[in-house]
Each structure stands twice: as structure tokens, then as C-alpha cells.
Design a protein around this motif. Sequence first.
Motif, mmCIF file in Angstrom:
data_model
loop_
_atom_site.group_PDB
_atom_site.id
_atom_site.type_symbol
_atom_site.label_atom_id
_atom_site.label_comp_id
_atom_site.label_asym_id
_atom_site.label_seq_id
_atom_site.Cartn_x
_atom_site.Cartn_y
_atom_site.Cartn_z
ATOM 1 N N HIS A 481 36.242 -9.683 35.856
ATOM 2 C CA HIS A 481 35.680 -11.012 35.611
ATOM 3 C C HIS A 481 35.146 -11.090 34.188
ATOM 4 N N GLN A 482 35.167 -9.939 33.494
ATOM 5 C CA GLN A 482 34.601 -9.876 32.149
ATOM 6 C C GLN A 482 35.682 -10.161 31.103
ATOM 7 N N PRO A 483 35.300 -10.706 29.952
ATOM 8 C CA PRO A 483 36.258 -10.867 28.847
ATOM 9 C C PRO A 483 36.493 -9.515 28.177
ATOM 10 N N LEU A 484 37.519 -8.800 28.572
ATOM 11 C CA LEU A 484 37.730 -7.434 28.095
ATOM 12 C C LEU A 484 37.997 -7.372 26.598
ATOM 13 N N ARG A 485 38.681 -8.385 26.059
ATOM 14 C CA ARG A 485 38.948 -8.351 24.621
ATOM 15 C C ARG A 485 37.646 -8.309 23.825
ATOM 16 N N GLU A 486 36.700 -9.182 24.205
ATOM 17 C CA GLU A 486 35.415 -9.187 23.520
ATOM 18 C C GLU A 486 34.667 -7.876 23.746
ATOM 19 N N ALA A 487 34.782 -7.330 24.964
ATOM 20 C CA ALA A 487 34.117 -6.055 25.239
ATOM 21 C C ALA A 487 34.703 -4.940 24.386
ATOM 22 N N ALA A 488 36.040 -4.977 24.193
ATOM 23 C CA ALA A 488 36.689 -3.963 23.364
ATOM 24 C C ALA A 488 36.267 -4.126 21.901
ATOM 25 N N GLU A 489 36.184 -5.369 21.423
ATOM 26 C CA GLU A 489 35.774 -5.611 20.038
ATOM 27 C C GLU A 489 34.327 -5.196 19.800
ATOM 28 N N ALA A 490 33.506 -5.303 20.881
ATOM 29 C CA ALA A 490 32.096 -4.930 20.752
ATOM 30 C C ALA A 490 31.862 -3.449 21.000
ATOM 31 N N GLY A 491 32.904 -2.710 21.354
ATOM 32 C CA GLY A 491 32.763 -1.280 21.582
ATOM 33 C C GLY A 491 32.309 -0.915 22.975
ATOM 34 N N ARG A 492 32.192 -1.892 23.873
ATOM 35 C CA ARG A 492 31.777 -1.596 25.255
ATOM 36 C C ARG A 492 32.958 -1.161 26.115
ATOM 37 N N PHE A 493 34.159 -1.334 25.594
ATOM 38 C CA PHE A 493 35.364 -0.931 26.325
ATOM 39 C C PHE A 493 36.352 -0.395 25.300
ATOM 40 N N ARG A 494 37.036 0.706 25.669
ATOM 41 C CA ARG A 494 37.955 1.338 24.720
ATOM 42 C C ARG A 494 39.081 0.375 24.362
ATOM 43 N N ALA A 495 39.254 0.135 23.060
ATOM 44 C CA ALA A 495 40.292 -0.797 22.616
ATOM 45 C C ALA A 495 41.686 -0.266 22.956
ATOM 46 N N ASP A 496 41.901 1.068 22.791
ATOM 47 C CA ASP A 496 43.233 1.607 23.077
ATOM 48 C C ASP A 496 43.570 1.498 24.560
ATOM 49 N N LEU A 497 42.574 1.654 25.436
ATOM 50 C CA LEU A 497 42.819 1.481 26.862
ATOM 51 C C LEU A 497 43.093 0.010 27.175
#
Length: 658
Positions: A481-497
Amino acid sequence: MATTHPVPGPVLREARLRLQQGGTLPLEAVDERVARSWQRSLAAGLTPASGMHHVDHLSGSELRQSLACNIDLINHSQPVMEYLFEQVRHSHSMVVLADRHGTLMHTLGDADFLGKAERVALQAGACWHESQRGTNAIGTALAEACGIEIHGPEHYLERNDFLTCAASPIVSATGELLGILDISGDQRSHHPHTLGLVNTAARMIENRLFATTCRHSTCLHLHPQAHGIGTLAEGVVALSEDGWIMGANRQALAWLGLRHQDIGATPIARVLDTRIDALLARAASQHDSPLVLHRKDGSVLHALVRAQPGQRVAMRSTTAPRRSTGPATPPEQDALAQLDTGDAAWRAIADKARRVCGKPIPLLLHGESGVGKELFARAVHDSSPRRHRPFVAINCAALPEHLIESELFGYSPGAFTGARKEGSLGRLREADGGTLFLDEIGDMPLALQTRLLRVLQERQVSPLGGGAAVAVDFALICATHQPLREAAEAGRFRADLYYRLNGLTLILPPLRQRSDFEALTRKLLRELGGEPPLDIAPDLLQALAAYPWPGNLRQYASVLRTAIALLDAGETTVDWPHLPDDMLALLRPAAGPQAAPASSPALATPPTAMAPSMGPDQKLADISRAAVQQAIQNARGNLSAAARQLGISRQTLYRKLG
């Protein structure tokens, strides 16, 4: 042969003349297949006396290009043609291979016959399609899709009367016509067994092609007699990882009562009393003795299962074959179609998912809590070639962080205190051969994201506590339900994953945006209510449709389930009195003062708190927060009970409160 007893040449010539003059053909004089071919030849504008003026012949460059396009057919046919020619050498004959269009690709012949053959263009590059050469074994075998012999004056063109020709189609494992094998010779050297010889040689070529194209499949070798397995007379079936027939030779089709059109649309369990897991287990055991299988009519076929080494290893690990081919279920019947209640946006999303079923493309599902992401993911799995293999769902937000690693990756015996003595496969290995669904992937800890990325890159799982890495093969569907792209850009989620997971992103619409609310409601009533069929009061349906449903489908299904439980014996219409008090409080402002009759027992005592009315300027977030607060108040502060009333998880409720 085209005729049981050779018909005298004068009779055939007279019959051709009568046809040309607009008369009818005497059936006793002409084989029905020859008669059909003569009529096609006449319709193509040919006359028995036609010359060679408008006959196609490939140029040198065109022939080289055609040979390159048919290289597999030629390579597998040449050894068989050489063997076949040895059988007919010195009989004033030649062996011919034509492509699917009737163009000659390769010839072998007696020197004393080649001169005559060249006069009628029996040479590479010449086209022997019926439309250009009239009735002839190559062209007529193409048109009739069967082996046939054309002898002497059965040829439509008089110039070919000196020939006797026998031809048989060559088809692929999936029933595609690849070419024609032919023996042509002087009609005075006619032999009654020539057609049988050509048919046998064509089957040899087909089996050689089958062995090559299906070399990575699990194959079932069949024969009514055990010692017939491995001979030219055996039937062979290629199976997908989930047990669908993906290829078969002619003999297998005949014994199983199938046609080429049934390939890709028939599971093996429909025609034999066996299942794919049993066959793979047999292959893994490396038994050389054939199985005894029964057809649907009770008759027996002996069978030997042959799987690739990688497939046998997989079975020893109680997993599936490594391939993911096989037919997706037709859209009008598949599991996604069964969820479709008419919303155009939802249907477009389902169609995109359907297009990548069976392909190594991960799905990333976005959508609010409760929109049915897991339900959609399971339907994608059930619509894919992996539908008979495991569907393993993991909620990354619901697992305690200290357990998620062992839950996902498994562990070796004694890996940590409290571990089971036999160890654990882990959910990733349990999904092998099927589909892994990772719900709320955005809540996966960063350290675990690293390990998951490694698994996706290497397609191997290493259990906790050591031990050899184990190969895995699964389709991957993730949801959040989360915006993963924004999470990846913010470092909360691995961008490569994120980029690894983001093969195809689909956004499931919330319930308030769907145009199929009434159809969806009636579908839920059918599923939840059973028999007799249930109806719903029109004004109540209108009020339900106007509500924003912060918990989406999960919340709505929970409300309907409760309403159905409150129906009295004999009642078949869901109405206002059947709603829980908290929903009555939330719906009444939206529905207006006539939402429920004044005598309704459920409204005899007004609720202690009312949700604010839905004004045009009111934000959806305010409505959602009001619904949450109302549910908590009704539950007297019990958050678990409030979450159940809303049809959402405790974690989602915590996020909404935050």
C-alpha cells in the motif's frame, strides 16, 4: 493408396475430360480424394493439357533463403531420406522433400530417372502446389493433410501421367505442418508398398524433430505392449510442468483419442489415470520398468517417463520441474475472469496480468488496504501455467522481524535454540514450481531485502545455519500500500530490489472508484449467502454505494457477512435492520433521513456518536479518520475489535491512527 484397385488409364482420362467439360465425376472410377483434387485444380484455372508457362520456381537467392528457413527440417530429414533412397534404389525413382508450401527443398534420385524428372521440374526450387501443378502427391498431401498416392492418369495434368508418386506430411510435435516427404518414379515401376514406406519414413523424421524440440520437457513414452516402448511404433507425449500435453506424435494422439487441436488444451489426467506429480515422482525414482496406465475406456497403455536431470533433482526436493511453459487457461474461463464484475479499470488491469502469466516477469501490486491484492494475486496464479503448483502467501508486515528470516529462507537442523530438529524448508522453497506472494513488501526489513535480492538474482536459497544452496523456481508477485518508488528514493527500501520487483506494476482501484458496485455486491451475496439467493433493498444498496469504504472489499465483505448472519429464518433480502449499529451510524447521514424506517429496531436508540456528513468539500482522509474513530468508540477502545469492524488489519489501523 488413392484407389483400392488401379483404374485403367483410359477410364481416368475420360473422367478428367468429363469434369473439364462441366460434367460430373463417376465416383466408382475416381477416388474421392482425387476427385476433390481435380475439382480444386479446375477451380485454379488449370486444364489437363496445361503447360509450364505460369509455374513458380525459386531463383538461386530465393532458394538459399528458403533452405535457411527450413534448416531444421532438412537436417533431420536428410539421414532418413538417404536410408529411404537405399530402399528404392534402381527402381527408376527419386526421394523428394518439400516445404509446407510445396516447394522442393532436397532430392535424391536414380540417374536414369533424373532426366525425366527435370522435364517436369522435379528439382529443388520448383513448386508442386496443386494450384500450379494440379493433382500430384506432394500438393494433394498438403491439401488433404494425409498420406496419399497418385498414380499415372490420376495426375490432373497430362504431362505428369508417366509418374507414380506417394507422399506423406511431416508435422511438428504441436501439429504444425512442416513439409512433405515424397517418392516419385516411373509409373511402370509402381509398387503397392511405396506409400507405407513413405509414411514410415515421415514418422521417423517427426520423431527426430520431436526429440529435439521437446528435449527439455518431461516425456511420456507409450505403447499397448511394454516391449513396444522405444520402437518407431511408440507414442510420445511432452508434458508441461503442470501436466498439460504440450506436444505429441501421431501415434500418441491416436491412442489417446486426441487431435492436433487438443495439444496445449488437454491435461494428461483427462486422458489417462495419472497425474503429473506421480509421473515426476516415477521419473525421479529412475525405475526403468514401464508403468501401467488406463485410458478412459479402461484399456491399458504401458508408459515410461523420461525427465531431464534437473527435473529429477527437483522431485527429490519435493518441488516442480524448472520449466514454466504450458497453456494459460482461456480468459473466459480463468480465475481472473471469475473475479470480473464489470469495472473497466479492473478488467484492463486483469488483462495486463493475464498477458504476462507464465513469463518471467514479476508483478508489483499497489492498492489501499483491503482492495483484494492477495485475492488478485491468487487469481493470477490460478490463471497461469503454474496453477497446479503451490501458491505461497507471506504477509511481511505480520511476521515478527526476528522470525521473518527463518520463515522465508528456512533453516538447517539445530540452526538456533528452539529450531525444529528436522529443520525447515522455508516458504521460498515451498513455493518452488509455483507462485510466491509477498504482501506488504514495503515492510520487509532492509537486511532481509538484501537476502531476497540475492535469491532473485541467483535463483537459489541458502538456509540459516549453513547447508548447500538449493535452486528455486517461482513466479513472484509482491504487493504494497506504500509508494515504493518514493521509499526507494528516500533510502527506506533498496532501490535495486525495487527495480527487480517492478516488472509490471498494477494499481488496483479502491472500492469507492469502481463502477461495478451493484454487480460486486450481488456476487458477494451469492458467495457469502449460499442458497436461497439473496437480494438487497435498493435504498440500502444506494447508501452502501455512497460510503467511501476505507477498508475496501475486506470491510465491505465483513459488513455483508454480518448482515447475512442477522437475517431471520425465511428472509431473503438484506435490509437496514440487518446492519451492525456502527454501520448504521456511518451510513445514515449519507443516505438521508429516509435511510431506515422509524420503527427499525436497530435505530430505536440513536447512536452515541455520528459520523459527519459527506459534504462536497470534505476530504476523504477526514471521512476515513471519522470512520476509524467511530469504530474504536463502538468497540469501547478495543482496537482489535475496531479493526474487525472495519475489515482491516491491526497494523493498518495503527497506521491510520498515526
